[in-house]
Design an enzyme around this catalytic site. Structure first.
Site, mmCIF file in Angstrom:
data_model
loop_
_atom_site.group_PDB
_atom_site.id
_atom_site.type_symbol
_atom_site.label_atom_id
_atom_site.label_comp_id
_atom_site.label_asym_id
_atom_site.label_seq_id
_atom_site.Cartn_x
_atom_site.Cartn_y
_atom_site.Cartn_z
ATOM 1 N N ARG A 225 10.935 -6.463 3.720
ATOM 2 C CA ARG A 225 10.852 -5.006 3.546
ATOM 3 C C ARG A 225 11.935 -4.297 4.358
ATOM 4 O O ARG A 225 12.214 -4.654 5.499
ATOM 5 C CB ARG A 225 9.471 -4.527 3.993
ATOM 6 C CG ARG A 225 9.313 -3.026 3.897
ATOM 7 C CD ARG A 225 7.878 -2.617 3.865
ATOM 8 N NE ARG A 225 7.182 -2.884 5.126
ATOM 9 C CZ ARG A 225 5.913 -2.553 5.329
ATOM 10 N NH1 ARG A 225 5.216 -2.006 4.356
ATOM 11 N NH2 ARG A 225 5.350 -2.810 6.483
ATOM 12 N N LYS B 211 0.819 -1.219 0.000
ATOM 13 C CA LYS B 211 0.000 0.000 0.000
ATOM 14 C C LYS B 211 0.852 1.268 0.000
ATOM 15 O O LYS B 211 0.552 2.224 -0.699
ATOM 16 C CB LYS B 211 -0.857 0.027 1.273
ATOM 17 C CG LYS B 211 -2.316 -0.100 1.014
ATOM 18 C CD LYS B 211 -3.133 0.012 2.298
ATOM 19 C CE LYS B 211 -2.522 -0.678 3.462
ATOM 20 N NZ LYS B 211 -2.632 -0.022 4.729
ATOM 21 N N ARG C 120 11.610 -2.386 9.931
ATOM 22 C CA ARG C 120 10.687 -1.845 10.925
ATOM 23 C C ARG C 120 10.475 -2.876 12.021
ATOM 24 O O ARG C 120 10.358 -4.076 11.741
ATOM 25 C CB ARG C 120 9.334 -1.527 10.272
ATOM 26 C CG ARG C 120 9.335 -0.213 9.552
ATOM 27 C CD ARG C 120 8.121 0.021 8.693
ATOM 28 N NE ARG C 120 6.855 -0.419 9.261
ATOM 29 C CZ ARG C 120 5.670 -0.168 8.707
ATOM 30 N NH1 ARG C 120 5.596 0.521 7.598
ATOM 31 N NH2 ARG C 120 4.560 -0.609 9.246
ATOM 32 N N ARG D 218 -9.017 1.661 10.151
ATOM 33 C CA ARG D 218 -8.607 0.264 10.216
ATOM 34 C C ARG D 218 -9.684 -0.598 10.845
ATOM 35 O O ARG D 218 -9.575 -1.814 10.826
ATOM 36 C CB ARG D 218 -7.349 0.147 11.067
ATOM 37 C CG ARG D 218 -6.054 0.019 10.295
ATOM 38 C CD ARG D 218 -4.964 -0.061 11.330
ATOM 39 N NE ARG D 218 -3.738 -0.631 10.873
ATOM 40 C CZ ARG D 218 -2.721 0.056 10.371
ATOM 41 N NH1 ARG D 218 -2.829 1.345 10.189
ATOM 42 N NH2 ARG D 218 -1.595 -0.553 10.059
ATOM 43 N N ARG E 177 -0.160 -8.634 13.592
ATOM 44 C CA ARG E 177 -0.801 -7.689 12.671
ATOM 45 C C ARG E 177 -1.770 -8.389 11.719
ATOM 46 O O ARG E 177 -2.839 -7.856 11.411
ATOM 47 C CB ARG E 177 0.269 -6.948 11.861
ATOM 48 C CG ARG E 177 1.070 -5.993 12.722
ATOM 49 C CD ARG E 177 2.321 -5.545 12.026
ATOM 50 N NE ARG E 177 2.055 -4.591 10.968
ATOM 51 C CZ ARG E 177 2.934 -4.269 10.032
ATOM 52 N NH1 ARG E 177 4.110 -4.844 10.003
ATOM 53 N NH2 ARG E 177 2.639 -3.382 9.121
HETATM 54 P P1 AMP Z 1 1.141 1.413 9.190
HETATM 55 O O1 AMP Z 1 2.305 2.220 8.750
HETATM 56 O O2 AMP Z 1 -0.162 1.903 8.624
HETATM 57 O O3 AMP Z 1 1.343 -0.070 8.990
HETATM 58 O O4 AMP Z 1 0.981 1.646 10.770
HETATM 59 C C1 AMP Z 1 2.003 1.267 11.657
HETATM 60 C C2 AMP Z 1 1.431 1.073 13.042
HETATM 61 O O5 AMP Z 1 0.848 2.311 13.511
HETATM 62 C C3 AMP Z 1 0.300 0.059 13.163
HETATM 63 O O6 AMP Z 1 0.780 -1.273 13.269
HETATM 64 C C4 AMP Z 1 -0.392 0.534 14.437
HETATM 65 O O7 AMP Z 1 0.358 0.186 15.587
HETATM 66 C C5 AMP Z 1 -0.307 2.060 14.304
HETATM 67 N N1 AMP Z 1 -1.488 2.587 13.577
HETATM 68 C C6 AMP Z 1 -1.465 3.287 12.422
HETATM 69 N N2 AMP Z 1 -2.715 3.598 12.032
HETATM 70 C C7 AMP Z 1 -3.553 3.080 12.973
HETATM 71 C C8 AMP Z 1 -4.969 3.036 13.120
HETATM 72 N N3 AMP Z 1 -5.784 3.577 12.201
HETATM 73 N N4 AMP Z 1 -5.488 2.414 14.212
HETATM 74 C C9 AMP Z 1 -4.693 1.869 15.128
HETATM 75 N N5 AMP Z 1 -3.345 1.836 15.044
HETATM 76 C C10 AMP Z 1 -2.762 2.448 13.975
#
Ligand code: AMP
Length: 264
Positions: free
Chosen positions: A165, A49, A198, A126, A209
């Protein structure tokens, strides 16, 4: 054209407003568009994404608004509030951040949703509750979503993408150890910084996740399908192939600007 180059050419904003909840203006401020794209991106972690968001933003001239980026940006700041610190710790464990907190983070950034340049919201919503909160925020702003684009991929390919990644901690370019390696192993092509994995891409966090995605995010698809906004895109193949597929599919739903011509 290389998406990073395309972004440089049309002066992609630095998203300062998104990172600082509007305390600092973006540079440049996005020019108003007649039909700003207002899109949310969905799909499991590792589906690509982030990579597609960069390309789509360049093509749609819209801003990439990622909630994960807000948290990673805050991680590098010294003056973190206790709530932000707790959110960062959740992220490091691979857990979702508490609903109220993440909704508040987005609500504080409503100026970016109202921005006449348009947006691609990535990582939010989410959960169904977050989607309902977003519906309310947008209704209060008098803004309508154009589409919810969902990238899809079989589970074994997702696990491979996540574990391979690597990201640049400085300029945030993303690589994959085999599918999209940098020119010199472990070094960012863009700025020369050492690439990192990461913390939430490690196997123990990936399992958490994926389970969360199944439980929490799948109901979102029904939510947006019912609203007539869901656009499904198969995320197999190269990043360019996926991008073209996404554009072709989106063109049936929204007004997609022509690509920026390469300089002669
Ligand atoms: P991402 O880069 O979108 O994969 O987000 C990395 C991490 O940020 C996720 O694994 C969550 O811990 C936190 N996070 C980001 N967006 C959200 C969301 N909408 N709701 C809850 N946690 C979030």
């Amino acid at each position: 054209m290389d998406p990073q180059r395309e972004i440089q050419m049309h002066g992609h904003p630095n998203r300062a407003g998104w990172f600082t909840a509007g305390k600092v203006e973006c540079d440049p401020i996005p020019p108003p568009r007649e039909h700003p794209a207002r899109i949310i991106l969905l799909g499991p972690p590792g589906v690509g994404k982030g990579t597609q968001a960069v390309r789509l933003c360049a093509r749609l001239r819209a801003c990439h608004l990622s909630t994960g980026d807000v948290l990673r940006h805050a991680q590098c700041q010294h003056d973190r509030s206790p709530a932000m610190q707790a959110a960062i710790e959740c992220m490091t464990r691979g857990e979702l951040v508490a609903e109220e907190l993440i909704i508040e983070l987005v609500r504080e950034r409503a100026g970016c949703l109202r921005c006449q340049g348009g947006f691609l919201l990535d990582g939010f919503p989410r959960t169904l509750r977050q989607a309902q909160a977003l519906d309310q925020i947008l209704a209060d702003l008098g803004i309508q979503l154009d589409a919810a684009v969902c990238f899809e991929l079989p589970l074994d390919q997702i696990v491979d993408r996540l574990s391979g990644r690597r990201v640049c901690p400085k300029c945030r370019l993303t690589y994959h150890v085999t599918a999209q390696p940098p020119s010199a192993a472990g070094i960012c092509d863009g700025c020369g910084a050492a690439l990192e994995q990461r913390a939430d891409d490690r196997p123990e966090s990936i399992a958490v996740r994926m389970k969360l995605y199944e439980e929490e995010t799948q109901p979102l698809l029904q939510h947006y399908e019912r609203a007539g906004l869901l656009v499904r895109v198969m995320a197999s193949g190269s990043p360019d192939e996926i991008h073209l597929r996404a554009i072709e599919t989106l063109q049936r739903q929204i007004d997609v600007p022509a690509p920026i011509a390469a300089p002669a």
